[in-house]
Each structure stands twice: as structure tokens, then as C-alpha cells.
Scaffold this motif. Sequence first.
Motif, PDB file in Angstrom:
ATOM      1  N   ALA A 161      -0.775   6.673   4.848  1.00  0.00           N
ATOM      2  CA  ALA A 161      -2.032   6.417   4.134  1.00  0.00           C
ATOM      3  C   ALA A 161      -3.128   7.316   4.690  1.00  0.00           C
TER       4      ALA A 161
ATOM      5  N   ALA B 181      -2.072   6.493  -0.180  1.00  0.00           N
ATOM      6  CA  ALA B 181      -3.208   5.686  -0.647  1.00  0.00           C
ATOM      7  C   ALA B 181      -4.373   5.828   0.318  1.00  0.00           C
ATOM      8  N   ARG B 182      -5.568   5.574  -0.179  1.00  0.00           N
ATOM      9  CA  ARG B 182      -6.752   5.576   0.668  1.00  0.00           C
ATOM     10  C   ARG B 182      -6.983   4.161   1.184  1.00  0.00           C
ATOM     11  N   VAL B 183      -7.215   4.063   2.503  1.00  0.00           N
ATOM     12  CA  VAL B 183      -7.452   2.769   3.142  1.00  0.00           C
ATOM     13  C   VAL B 183      -8.759   2.855   3.903  1.00  0.00           C
TER      14      VAL B 183
ATOM     15  N   VAL C 141       0.866  -1.183   0.000  1.00  0.00           N
ATOM     16  CA  VAL C 141       0.000   0.000   0.000  1.00  0.00           C
ATOM     17  C   VAL C 141       0.898   1.226   0.000  1.00  0.00           C
ATOM     18  N   PRO C 142       0.863   2.015  -1.084  1.00  0.00           N
ATOM     19  CA  PRO C 142       1.766   3.159  -1.158  1.00  0.00           C
ATOM     20  C   PRO C 142       1.346   4.289  -0.215  1.00  0.00           C
TER      21      PRO C 142
END
Length: 103
Positions: free
Chosen positions: A88, A67-69, A63-64
Motif C-alpha cells: 500500500a 491502495a492509498r492508506v 485493502v488491495p
Amino acid sequence: QPTTKRRLAWTAALAVLAAVFVMYLRPDLAVTLGNQIWAALTPTLHAAPAQASPWVQRWSSLVPAGARVLDVACGSGRHVRWFAHRGARVTALDRDAAALEGL
């Protein structure tokens, strides 16, 4: 040992049958009982370890940053904190509003 496991299995089966029976006859009572059980379990459920699970630790590198988590049923927020700490943008959802207060 097998006797204990068998007793637990029968107890669980009877509990499920009783729950189905109550839900059929008295849905209002079933909701009330369900909420009481949930309230009793909540402190235990949200007493999760502060560190993310080994699985999340292993794969979160994919997950960069930025990013949206989305963490559904986030509980105490250990994975929310893990991903937020790594850059994130995390959205946390949980049924228990009290669990979200500490985030």
C-alpha cells in the motif's frame, strides 16, 4: 477492589475539574502544562508493539496492494509499516514529529 476503582474515578474527576479550572483562568498555563504532560507520555505512547493490532491484521486483506492508506495519529508507525509491507502507499500523520523520524 471497588474502593480502589472508586478512588481512581474520584481522582480522575478531580483532575478533569482542575484542568477545566486552569484552562478557564490561565489558558496559556493550560497549554504549557498540556505540552509537558504530552512530552512525558510520548515515550510510553510510542513504545507500541512492532506488530499491527489484531483488528488491522484481520481486516487488512480487504485493502488491495497499491491502495492509498492514511494513518492518522500513527505513533510508532506499526500500521504504517504493516500496510507498506503489503504494497500500500501509506501517508503517516502524527502530532509528535519525533515519532515520525523512525519511519
